[in-house]
Design a protein around this motif. Sequence first.
Motif, mmCIF file in Angstrom:
data_model
loop_
_atom_site.group_PDB
_atom_site.id
_atom_site.type_symbol
_atom_site.label_atom_id
_atom_site.label_comp_id
_atom_site.label_asym_id
_atom_site.label_seq_id
_atom_site.Cartn_x
_atom_site.Cartn_y
_atom_site.Cartn_z
ATOM 1 N N ILE A 39 -8.350 -61.010 22.893
ATOM 2 C CA ILE A 39 -8.847 -60.064 23.898
ATOM 3 C C ILE A 39 -10.272 -59.627 23.544
ATOM 4 C CG2 ILE A 39 -8.507 -57.795 24.973
ATOM 5 C CD1 ILE A 39 -5.575 -58.164 24.806
ATOM 6 N N GLU A 54 -4.347 -60.194 19.698
ATOM 7 C CA GLU A 54 -3.170 -59.338 19.812
ATOM 8 C C GLU A 54 -1.926 -60.201 19.803
ATOM 9 O OE1 GLU A 54 -3.126 -56.244 22.607
ATOM 10 O OE2 GLU A 54 -4.818 -55.327 21.564
ATOM 11 N N PHE A 71 -4.165 -66.374 35.049
ATOM 12 C CA PHE A 71 -3.921 -64.980 35.409
ATOM 13 C C PHE A 71 -5.013 -64.150 34.769
ATOM 14 C CE2 PHE A 71 -2.113 -65.276 31.248
ATOM 15 C CZ PHE A 71 -2.128 -64.003 30.688
ATOM 16 N N ARG A 72 -5.141 -62.918 35.209
ATOM 17 C CA ARG A 72 -6.113 -62.036 34.574
ATOM 18 C C ARG A 72 -5.380 -60.793 34.083
ATOM 19 N NH1 ARG A 72 -10.969 -61.730 38.858
ATOM 20 N NH2 ARG A 72 -9.233 -61.375 40.283
ATOM 21 N N LEU A 73 -5.922 -60.151 33.081
ATOM 22 C CA LEU A 73 -5.253 -58.987 32.515
ATOM 23 C C LEU A 73 -5.344 -57.816 33.485
ATOM 24 C CD1 LEU A 73 -6.344 -58.933 28.758
ATOM 25 C CD2 LEU A 73 -4.299 -59.910 29.787
ATOM 26 N N PHE A 74 -4.231 -57.134 33.679
ATOM 27 C CA PHE A 74 -4.189 -55.960 34.553
ATOM 28 C C PHE A 74 -4.764 -56.249 35.934
ATOM 29 C CE2 PHE A 74 -4.656 -52.985 30.678
ATOM 30 C CZ PHE A 74 -3.300 -53.050 30.465
ATOM 31 N N GLU A 75 -4.403 -57.378 36.460
ATOM 32 C CA GLU A 75 -4.878 -57.772 37.785
ATOM 33 C C GLU A 75 -4.684 -56.611 38.772
ATOM 34 O OE1 GLU A 75 -6.638 -60.901 39.431
ATOM 35 O OE2 GLU A 75 -4.984 -61.838 38.347
ATOM 36 N N LYS A 113 -1.817 -69.230 31.085
ATOM 37 C CA LYS A 113 -0.646 -68.804 30.339
ATOM 38 C C LYS A 113 -0.061 -69.937 29.508
ATOM 39 C CE LYS A 113 2.517 -69.445 34.157
ATOM 40 N NZ LYS A 113 3.141 -68.781 35.298
ATOM 41 N N ARG A 173 -1.815 -72.005 36.113
ATOM 42 C CA ARG A 173 -1.410 -71.199 34.955
ATOM 43 C C ARG A 173 -2.280 -69.948 34.823
ATOM 44 N NH1 ARG A 173 -2.089 -73.398 29.743
ATOM 45 N NH2 ARG A 173 -3.578 -74.969 30.428
ATOM 46 N N ILE A 201 -2.709 -63.373 21.938
ATOM 47 C CA ILE A 201 -3.684 -63.333 23.027
ATOM 48 C C ILE A 201 -5.013 -62.784 22.514
ATOM 49 C CG2 ILE A 201 -2.480 -61.260 23.881
ATOM 50 C CD1 ILE A 201 -3.687 -61.995 26.627
ATOM 51 N N TYR A 256 2.331 -60.062 20.807
ATOM 52 C CA TYR A 256 3.377 -59.313 21.495
ATOM 53 C C TYR A 256 4.718 -59.865 21.101
ATOM 54 C CZ TYR A 256 -0.560 -57.362 23.611
ATOM 55 O OH TYR A 256 -1.757 -56.724 23.749
ATOM 56 N N PRO A 281 -9.665 -49.938 30.443
ATOM 57 C CA PRO A 281 -8.224 -50.208 30.308
ATOM 58 C C PRO A 281 -7.895 -51.267 29.267
ATOM 59 C CG PRO A 281 -9.068 -51.087 32.385
ATOM 60 C CD PRO A 281 -10.224 -50.434 31.692
ATOM 61 N N TYR A 282 -8.877 -51.995 28.791
ATOM 62 C CA TYR A 282 -8.590 -53.108 27.880
ATOM 63 C C TYR A 282 -8.828 -52.767 26.412
ATOM 64 C CZ TYR A 282 -8.675 -55.421 32.340
ATOM 65 O OH TYR A 282 -8.423 -55.751 33.630
ATOM 66 N N ASN A 283 -9.343 -51.559 26.172
ATOM 67 C CA ASN A 283 -9.526 -51.123 24.787
ATOM 68 C C ASN A 283 -10.468 -52.045 24.010
ATOM 69 O OD1 ASN A 283 -8.974 -49.150 23.025
ATOM 70 N ND2 ASN A 283 -6.801 -49.636 22.761
#
Lengths: 249, 782
Positions: free
Chosen positions: A85, A68, A229-233, A245, A227, A83, A70, A130-132
């Motif tokens: 996914i 993806e 993170f997780r998606l939609f934490e 990141k 650095r 990113i 952005y 939520p992640y499609n």
Amino acid sequence: MADWISDKGLQTATGPRAAGRRWGLVVDLDRCTGCGGCVIACHAENNLALAGPLDTDQGRSFDWIRIERYWDGEYPDLKAQFIPIMCQQCEAAPCEPVCPVFATYHTAEGLNAMVYNRCIGTRFCENNDPYNVRYFNWFEPALNWPDPLANQLNPAVTVRSRGVMEKCTFCVQRIRDHEELARIEGRVMKDGEFTTACAQSCSAKVLIFGDLDDPGSEVSQLVQSDRRFRLFESLGTEPVVYYLKGGQG
Amino acid sequence: MDRRDFLKLSGLTASTLVLGGCEDYHARLEAYAVRPEDMVPGMPTYFATACEMCPAACGAMARVVEGRVLKLEGLPGHPVNHGGLCALGQASVQMEYHPDRFYGPDIRTTRGQPSTEYLALERTVHEAFASTSRPTKLIDNMKVGVMSFGKPDFKLGDRKWADAHAQTARTWPAAISRLARGLTSGGAATLILVGHQIRGHRHALLADLATALKAPAPVVVEPFGDDATRVANAAVYGRPELPTYDLANSELVILFGDDLFTSGLAPTYYTWGYGAMRRARPDIRGMLVVVGTRFGEAAAVADAFIAVRPGTHGAIAQALLPSSSGGISLAQAATLTGASPDQIEELALLYRTLKPVLAIGGTEVAAQTNAVPALAAIAALNVAAGSVNRAGGVLAPPPPPIADMAPPAPASYRVLRQWADSMAAGAIQSLLLVNVDPFLAFPDAYDLQGAIQKVPFIASFSTLPDDGTAMADLIVPDSTFLERWGDSTPAVGVGAAVGNLIQPPVDPFFASKPVEDVILAAAKEAGHDLGHADGEAYFKAMWAKLAPDTSVPGTQSPWVKALRVGGISRSASGPDYDAHLPILTAPVAPAFRGDPATRPFHLVPVRSTKYRNGLGSALPWMQEWGDPMVTGAWGGWVEINPKTAARLELNPYDEVKVESDRGSLLLGVVIYPGLPEDAVAIPLNFSRVCGTRYDSAAGGSVWEATQKVDPGRGADVRALLEEVIEPRSGQLAWGATRVSVTPTGRQVPPGKLVLVSKSIQAQENPALPHVIHREFKVWPIG
Ligand code: SF4
Ligand code: SF4
Ligand code: SF4
């Protein structure tokens, strides 16, 4: 898929932790060039069907891993970010409890598994994801593998047919192969002795796969990074895909 | 059993059972009781080899299960790809089992028409597929619930399959004789055009053939020549070759023109270097600045993007150089390029402070009429910064491990055009198209078809149908790189001397033959014995030139060792460059064709991550995959800046006529934020007129042509390009065309513009990706 019976009853929202292994994936966004090697590697490893132009246009093509991008700003002050996914193999996966036939469930080693021949295609899981990253298969396989293209199919992976849901499996066939190999050789699996198809094809070493419960594994080291993170934490899905990141810092 | 026998046996499932009456058919019965060496049912065997899909020359491992090659993996530790493989390499297995692959040779009596024998063969093969044939069986066996193959089921379909194979095998001697006659009639007036797969000793063999015929040396055709880069390199570094860009050890990379990592000459090598530059050193994160017109993949991962008008990249480079060597002021550069003076100043500061710095000119620069001076100015940045012959900078590539394996340089467009003119003038009697479609390198503005038509005899060695092959009198299809021998060296420097040995993990799936087998046999029949029995013997003889390593007792011969590990490599760099800072003139302005009043837009042809140098467009996975920036799939589109689209009242999926003074195309609109208002971009999708079902308007084999017409294919930017030649290098300036854009008032027909993700088209849509986007906005990007 043979372990689904023993795992029955373990598919709680928080997920089981019994097998002594917890597979995870680290994605270092600061290394990714968006080259797409991982995308086609996954197609080749996992028998992803062709949709053709008309069905792709209808949103019916498959990419168990996709890149993806952005956008931010306007030309010339523009920024974009790639990113990759894939299924986040959430420990509290919202797609699992909604399956009326337990076709998708959590394995003891933390995989969000699909039993294709249980799936009746309600697509509730897709709706709740939520992640499609879940893809509904609209196709009879023979139609989408014009002869003799089917000869490239990987015999270690089921060819899905119309009416089932499919998604990234963390290349479970590779996990099983190496478990078996280690068992035959009477040893424990070593970190890095195998990896997923996407990670293997990535020249930039963006994707690192391994056991999050092994303190010496490369993934365990990398997830210490500030650095990460997780998606939609905020959704509390507890993914085991950790992103590092991009940019400075 | 020797390995060769094993290969033949392991090819069994890819060929078939011998049945009565097919004595000349080469496959054989496999006794269930005797398991071929190295073959365990259900267990993969890996063969070290190399990918041949592009000039990069990545090391690869072919995964073979029960005689079928299933997947290619990167060879761990290989100096080019470091264990990875790009999308095109991953899709290469689709060449092997391509539904439109030539089944065998075709001796045509009417040019452009398959022979009746070939059509009959095609029918037989399709009947074999349609009956209880193996491919359908494969799927049945693998469907839900059945986790592995059953025994291949040899039934009626396979009998047909065997018949087809035997029938095809019988046409080879006649095809070779036809080629031999073509070589004799051509003699010194034979022109050999070759593609990138004809390199290493395959190229040397064709050069031997040309010498024997007293014909000109083989001419390498690449759709994107790198002549301008070579001329600039020769002027600045002292040698024309394509150097090693040591990204991994650089602190600052300035990339002029955007495409290095995803569609350049060695995407895996540069992608690896990029990853290492960013995060392989504990305390250093290398920076990337992209100077370009179109904001593409490299700009997306850059720390800063400096937008410049088309063809003005060189002025930014000159602004960073000392005035004694032709440097210009920041203000002057800002005026010439349209970039903001602050950004240029910031770049100048980075350039002065970060070491080592590496400046690289990409194809956007090379596509202009001022390519050579601009690329020279960019190369001069490396000299001025002391980055030549230095880690993290520009290193000389070492010579290949075997001297005559050096990668052949592609011919410039000017040279190609001279050959085409010779054909048009009737000076060429025989034309060999060896794994190349020359139409990919020519704009439609040049009548290549008319020129080729004048040649009395044309033979094509292509594996898949393409436009050059459609004009051939004889088709002698080459085996894929998974079915033949070969060797290769990377087209660009990779910091090591690399010689890949390509070995055949499987037998040919159809009745194709490797080029070298056909050339050796035909040359011999024409009275020119080139001294080798077949391809395998030839490559063995060539690799015997390598001295065995006698320092360790019992060491294997170089050939055996190379078979095991995929070739040889040693870390080395070439003799240092004798670089000097050139004295540059004032920046040379780019020239464009087309009146700005009637053709208000610059046309930016984009070298695509999906279609690459042309091979990608024939493979269905490469077509279906959404490209990294636009998510465009299946064919082409035109990218237009949002403000321009608003002005022209254009919405996504609207159809427009893009027109130059040379031609026009109907394309679907993608509203793309990464372009200036006065430019439109079209990916080079290499559609063909007579290609495969996946890349052409009327494509595929004749057998199925009626079923496959798809409105999405057949529109290629080559239709618009002006034939403008960069004067100093002879390269085609494919960025020098101006176009107009006129809405047709319609939307594109379904399937013509295919976007995998619609998100770029609807930024205001609160769909999921944008939710993620909001989360991402807190990133410290850049
Ligand atoms: S292969 Fe690696 S660099 Fe390429 S898109 Fe995938 S993750 Fe990114
Ligand atoms: S882990 Fe395997 S299944 Fe998942 S995206 Fe990667 S290649 Fe595909
Ligand atoms: S970069 Fe070229 S040689 Fe390497 S894997 Fe990709 S197509 Fe093959």
